[in-house]
Design a protein around this motif. Structure first.
Motif, PDB file in Angstrom:
ATOM      1  N   ILE A  82       0.844  -1.210   0.000  1.00 42.26           N
ATOM      2  CA  ILE A  82       0.000   0.000   0.000  1.00 42.26           C
ATOM      3  C   ILE A  82       0.872   1.251   0.000  1.00 42.26           C
ATOM      4  O   ILE A  82       0.640   2.202  -0.729  1.00 42.26           O
ATOM      5  CB  ILE A  82      -0.933   0.028   1.239  1.00 42.26           C
ATOM      6  CG1 ILE A  82      -1.847  -1.196   1.279  1.00 42.26           C
ATOM      7  CG2 ILE A  82      -1.770   1.305   1.267  1.00 42.26           C
ATOM      8  CD1 ILE A  82      -2.461  -1.478   2.658  1.00 42.26           C
ATOM      9  N   GLU A  83       1.902   1.257   0.841  1.00 41.99           N
ATOM     10  CA  GLU A  83       2.658   2.483   1.138  1.00 41.99           C
ATOM     11  C   GLU A  83       4.032   2.500   0.484  1.00 41.99           C
ATOM     12  O   GLU A  83       4.726   3.510   0.514  1.00 41.99           O
ATOM     13  CB  GLU A  83       2.855   2.533   2.639  1.00 41.99           C
ATOM     14  CG  GLU A  83       2.480   3.622   3.518  1.00 41.99           C
ATOM     15  CD  GLU A  83       1.513   4.694   3.268  1.00 41.99           C
ATOM     16  OE1 GLU A  83       1.745   5.733   3.896  1.00 41.99           O
ATOM     17  OE2 GLU A  83       0.542   4.551   2.499  1.00 41.99           O
ATOM     18  N   ASN A  84       4.448   1.351  -0.029  1.00 42.60           N
ATOM     19  CA  ASN A  84       5.791   1.209  -0.581  1.00 42.60           C
ATOM     20  C   ASN A  84       6.881   1.517   0.454  1.00 42.60           C
ATOM     21  O   ASN A  84       7.906   2.106   0.139  1.00 42.60           O
ATOM     22  CB  ASN A  84       5.941   2.098  -1.828  1.00 42.60           C
ATOM     23  CG  ASN A  84       6.998   1.571  -2.761  1.00 42.60           C
ATOM     24  OD1 ASN A  84       7.401   0.405  -2.651  1.00 42.60           O
ATOM     25  ND2 ASN A  84       7.491   2.411  -3.651  1.00 42.60           N
ATOM     26  N   THR A  85       6.604   1.176   1.696  1.00 44.24           N
ATOM     27  CA  THR A  85       7.573   1.381   2.788  1.00 44.24           C
ATOM     28  C   THR A  85       7.615   0.102   3.614  1.00 44.24           C
ATOM     29  O   THR A  85       6.570  -0.512   3.848  1.00 44.24           O
ATOM     30  CB  THR A  85       7.089   2.464   3.791  1.00 44.24           C
ATOM     31  OG1 THR A  85       6.338   3.436   3.108  1.00 44.24           O
ATOM     32  CG2 THR A  85       8.226   3.076   4.567  1.00 44.24           C
ATOM     33  N   SER A  86       8.802  -0.241   4.081  1.00 43.61           N
ATOM     34  CA  SER A  86       8.848  -1.467   4.892  1.00 43.61           C
ATOM     35  C   SER A  86       8.773  -1.123   6.377  1.00 43.61           C
ATOM     36  O   SER A  86       9.250  -0.081   6.825  1.00 43.61           O
ATOM     37  CB  SER A  86      10.094  -2.286   4.578  1.00 43.61           C
ATOM     38  OG  SER A  86      11.216  -1.534   4.857  1.00 43.61           O
ATOM     39  N   ILE A  87       8.127  -2.024   7.091  1.00 44.19           N
ATOM     40  CA  ILE A  87       7.984  -1.868   8.542  1.00 44.19           C
ATOM     41  C   ILE A  87       8.679  -3.059   9.184  1.00 44.19           C
ATOM     42  O   ILE A  87       8.554  -4.194   8.688  1.00 44.19           O
ATOM     43  CB  ILE A  87       6.491  -1.757   8.955  1.00 44.19           C
ATOM     44  CG1 ILE A  87       6.343  -1.616  10.473  1.00 44.19           C
ATOM     45  CG2 ILE A  87       5.651  -2.917   8.450  1.00 44.19           C
ATOM     46  CD1 ILE A  87       4.934  -1.205  10.929  1.00 44.19           C
ATOM     47  N   GLN A  88       9.419  -2.812  10.244  1.00 40.44           N
ATOM     48  CA  GLN A  88      10.150  -3.899  10.906  1.00 40.44           C
ATOM     49  C   GLN A  88       9.174  -4.868  11.576  1.00 40.44           C
ATOM     50  O   GLN A  88       8.187  -4.448  12.203  1.00 40.44           O
ATOM     51  CB  GLN A  88      11.104  -3.317  11.959  1.00 40.44           C
ATOM     52  CG  GLN A  88      12.007  -4.368  12.583  1.00 40.44           C
ATOM     53  CD  GLN A  88      12.996  -3.796  13.597  1.00 40.44           C
ATOM     54  OE1 GLN A  88      12.957  -2.600  13.926  1.00 40.44           O
ATOM     55  NE2 GLN A  88      13.871  -4.647  14.094  1.00 40.44           N
TER      56      GLN A  88
END
Ligand SMILES: O=P(O)(O)OC[C@H]1O[C@H](OP(=O)(O)OP(=O)(O)O)[C@H](O)[C@@H]1O
Ligand SMILES: O=c1cc[nH]c(=O)[nH]1
Length: 183
Positions: free
Chosen positions: A59-65
C-alpha cells in the motif's frame, strides 16, 4: 464423554480481506508507519504480523520492521522466580517506538499482558497498540484490541482455531463447539 463439531467462520478470502483492512487501519491511525514496529506473538501472531507488513509494503511502498516475541516462559501462570526472559528475535529501539502487537486470537488477555510486561522490561515504548485476527471475548484483564479482523461471540466451552498456510497448510478460522463439557 464429550464430542466436538465446528463451523468455519473465516476462509482464505475472509482472512485476506481482514488483514488488508487492518493494514489500512494501522496506516490511517498512525498517519503512516514512522516509528512503528510490528511485534508478532509466537506462534501464529508472527505470521499475522508478517502478512500485515507485506500489505503495508504494497500500500505504502515502505517497509515496517517485524519482530518476533516468544512469551511462553513469561506467562503470569508461572511464579515470578520461575519466569524466563521473553525471547525477542531481533533488537529494536523500543524507546519512543510505537509497538503494534499482533496475534491470532484474543481471549482472556493474559498473553497480551505478558507480552506488554516483557516489552516494558526492555524499555518504554511511546505507545502499544494491539491487532488480532479474532477476538472471542471473555477477557480477564482490561485489555481491548485496536484492530480486529473479526469479533466472534463464543461460550467458554467453544474454542477458536486459527490455521495459517505457513504452518498449517491452509488458511481458515474455525469455531469448535465442545459438547458435553461442563462450564
Ligand atoms: O488471551 P489469551 O487467553 O492469552 O489467549 C490467546 C492466546 O492463546 C493462543 O496461544 P497459545 O497459548 O495457544 O499458543 P500458540 O499461539 O503457540 O498456539 C493464541 O495464539 C493467543 O496467543
Ligand atoms: O479459543 C481460543 C482461546 C485461546 N487461544 C486460542 O487460540 N483459541
Amino acid at each position: 464423554m464429550s464430542t466436538a463439531d465446528f463451523n468455519i467462520i473465516m476462509d482464505e478470502a475472509g482472512i485476506r480481506r481482514a488483514l488488508t483492512r487492518i493494514a489500512h487501519e494501522i496506516l490511517e491511525r498512525n498517519k503512516g508507519i514512522d516509528n512503528c514496529v510490528l511485534v508478532g506473538i509466537r506462534t501464529r501472531g508472527i505470521y499475522i504480523a508478517r502478512r500485515i507488513a507485506e500489505r503495508i509494503q504494497l500500500i505504502e511502498n515502505t517497509s515496517i520492521q517485524v519482530v518476533e516475541l516468544d512469551i511462553t516462559g513469561y506467562r503470569d501462570d508461572k511464579k515470578k522466580e520461575e519466569r524466563e526472559m521473553a525471547a525477542i528475535s531481533e533488537p529494536f529501539p523500543i524507546q519512543d517506538t510505537k509497538v503494534i502487537l499482533c496475534d491470532d486470537v484474543l481471549y482472556t488477555g493474559r498473553t497480551i499482558r505478558a507480552a506488554m510486561d516483557a516489552l516494558m522490561d526492555q524499555g518504554r515504548p511511546q505507545m502499544i497498540q494491539l491487532a488480532v485476527l479474532a477476538d472471542r471475548g471473555h477477557r480477564e484483564l482490561p485489555i481491548r484490541p485496536d484492530y480486529v479482523g473479526k469479533n466472534v461471540p463464543t461460550s467458554r466451552t467453544e474454542e477458536i482455531e486459527v490455521a495459517l498456510t505457513e504452518i498449517d497448510g491452509i488458511d481458515e478460522v474455525k469455531i469448535v463447539h465442545h459438547r458435553g463439557q461442563q462450564q
